[in-house]
Design an enzyme around this catalytic site. Structure first.
Site, short mmCIF file in Angstrom:
data_model
loop_
_atom_site.label_atom_id
_atom_site.label_comp_id
_atom_site.label_asym_id
_atom_site.label_seq_id
_atom_site.Cartn_x
_atom_site.Cartn_y
_atom_site.Cartn_z
N ASP A 175 0.88 -1.17 0.00
CA ASP A 175 0.00 0.00 0.00
C ASP A 175 0.92 1.23 0.00
O ASP A 175 1.58 1.52 0.99
CB ASP A 175 -0.90 -0.03 1.25
CG ASP A 175 -1.92 1.12 1.26
OD1 ASP A 175 -1.61 2.19 0.70
OD2 ASP A 175 -3.00 0.95 1.86
N LYS A 200 -5.95 10.33 -1.35
CA LYS A 200 -4.97 11.04 -0.52
C LYS A 200 -4.04 11.87 -1.41
O LYS A 200 -4.47 12.84 -1.98
CB LYS A 200 -4.23 10.02 0.35
CG LYS A 200 -5.15 8.96 1.00
CD LYS A 200 -6.09 9.54 2.05
CE LYS A 200 -7.18 8.57 2.51
NZ LYS A 200 -6.77 7.27 2.96
C1 LIG Z 1 -7.38 6.04 3.22
C2 LIG Z 1 -6.57 4.82 3.09
C3 LIG Z 1 -7.12 3.66 2.53
C4 LIG Z 1 -8.56 3.59 2.08
O1 LIG Z 1 -8.83 4.46 1.02
P1 LIG Z 1 -10.26 5.16 0.76
O2 LIG Z 1 -9.99 6.00 -0.44
O3 LIG Z 1 -10.61 5.93 1.99
O4 LIG Z 1 -11.23 4.06 0.50
C5 LIG Z 1 -6.29 2.55 2.39
N1 LIG Z 1 -5.01 2.58 2.81
C6 LIG Z 1 -4.45 3.68 3.36
C7 LIG Z 1 -3.03 3.65 3.81
C8 LIG Z 1 -5.21 4.82 3.53
O5 LIG Z 1 -4.68 5.91 4.09
#
Ligand SMILES: *Cc1c(COP(=O)(O)O)cnc(C)c1O
Length: 383
Positions: A175, A200
């Site tokens: 991730d 993000k």
């Molecule tokens: C926010 C986030 C997610 C999930 O993403 P969404 O766009 O809110 O569904 C997954 N992994 C990390 C590290 C995140 O910060």
């Protein structure tokens, strides 16, 4: 923009195709169409129905794939749609190792949904390669890592994990939300799959949700094409365009955010009401050397412990510029209280051992003037 000689700063601006070949439109068009006319029987323009293909989505998918150095990108309606698509690659009885300090939503998806389908999960400290190795079982099929982790900023050696995984036929998933390909390219370090919450840093403006997967392996690509088509959690044409627009400024945003973060982390470190600062750009951070080895920057996420839990409510109430809101990575500085917000799904015992306690705050540093952010923190802490 297939020319690999261009630097990432250039690639983000120009995207994959970039402009519209037909009209010359510099801003890539939004193909707001659910379906596409067939020229004749058994003939297709390459576009049949927007769940399967859409030109605007394809442009953002190719752009993100290109930035990550992957063969194929996939865009989803949000980060969790991307994460769950990755989880859909696994079968009942498969075991997956996760970073223990995991995004709360991912943890919730596994425990509340995927455990029902027989997916087995272990949550371990992936910053220690020995622990990972010792956690591998005969049915381990995947290792899913966040680095730096959320919210404790633990750093995992991507190359080290990928090597261990590859030798045992295990898929490595990273991730990459916190650093983006501007600072870290997991595929080049041996990982098999990169996932993102595009909500993000990639989107960068706190205005839309998005998720991405980038892959190199043809077998995984074919499987994800099928899952995306079946499950249908695709990114809309308009949101794809917002992401394309956001990505254009990814490089300058991250440079500024990182510069701000370093100043703020240094300032926080010396504040008497701050007990500990977790920022991977501080040389004293445990993961600093690995960060330097595997990433070209440190990002702009900071967690910190205040000395007294009673300060938290006051701080959150007193902040004027920094917004008390979930999420991260946008141009606006945001502060969250992980224990009650992003990580409430994680059981208290686990939170406690990780350090996600009642004194921990997480700051996503924006592009504002660093001194203004510091002044805001100062008045809130000294209040
Ligand atoms: C926010 C986030 C997610 C999930 O993403 P969404 O766009 O809110 O569904 C997954 N992994 C990390 C590290 C995140 O910060």
């Amino acid at each position: 923009m297939s020319d690999y000689h261009y630097s990432l700063e250039t690639k983000v601006v120009h995207g994959s195709k970039g402009f519209d070949a037909q009209t010359g439109a510099v801003s890539f068009p939004i193909y707001q169409s659910a379906t596409f006319r067939h020229p004749g029987l058994n003939e297709t323009t390459g576009y049949d129905y927007s769940r399967l293909q859409n030109p605007t989505r394809e442009e953002v998918e190719n752009t993100v794939a290109d930035l990550e150095g992957g063969k194929r990108g996939f865009a989803f309606s949000c980060g969790m749609a991307a994460v769950t698509t990755v989880l859909n690659l696994f079968k009942p009885g498969d075991h997956i190792i996760f970073s223990d300090d995991l995004y709360g939503g991912t943890y919730r998806a596994i425990e509340e949904v995927y455990s029902q389908y027989g997916i087995e999960a272990s949550y371990v400290d992936t910053s220690d390669l020995n622990i990972i190795e010792n956690s591998i079982k005969p049915n381990t099929k995947g290792i899913f890592i966040e680095t730096p982790s959320n919210p404790m900023m633990k750093v995992t050696d991507i190359e080290g994990v990928s090597k261990i995984a590859k030798s045992k036929g295990i898929i490595t998933i990273i991730d990459n939300t916190f650093l983006t390909p501007y600072f870290q390219k997991p595929l080049s370090l041996g990982a098999d799959i990169v996932v993102h919450s595009g909500t993000k840093y990639l989107g960068g403006h706190n205005d839309t949700l998005a998720g991405f997967i980038v892959v190199n392996d043809d077998i995984i690509i074919e499987r994800i094409i099928l899952i995306q088509k079946c499950v249908g959690s695709v990114l809309s044409p308009f949101d794809s365009w917002l992401l394309l627009r956001g990505i254009k400024t990814l490089a300058i945003r991250l440079e500024k955010q990182q510069e701000n973060a370093k100043k703020i982390a240094d300032w926080l470190k010396n504040h008497p009401k701050v007990e500990k600062v977790y920022y991977v750009g501080l040389p004293e951070h445990e993961g600093y050397e690995i960060m330097k080895k595997q990433a070209s920057g440190f990002g702009a996420m900071i967690s910190f412990n205040v000395t007294d839990a009673n300060l938290v409510e006051k701080i959150l109430k007193s902040l004027k510029l920094i917004i008390f809101a979930e999420s991260l990575g946008g141009v606006e500085s945001l502060i969250t209280y992980p224990m009650v917000q992003t990580h409430s799904a994680i059981p208290k015992e686990i939170r406690d051992t990780l350090g996600i306690n009642e004194r921990l705050l997480r700051l996503s540093v924006g592009i504002e003037n660093a001194d203004d952010i510091i002044k805001d923190l100062q008045q809130a802490l000294d209040n």
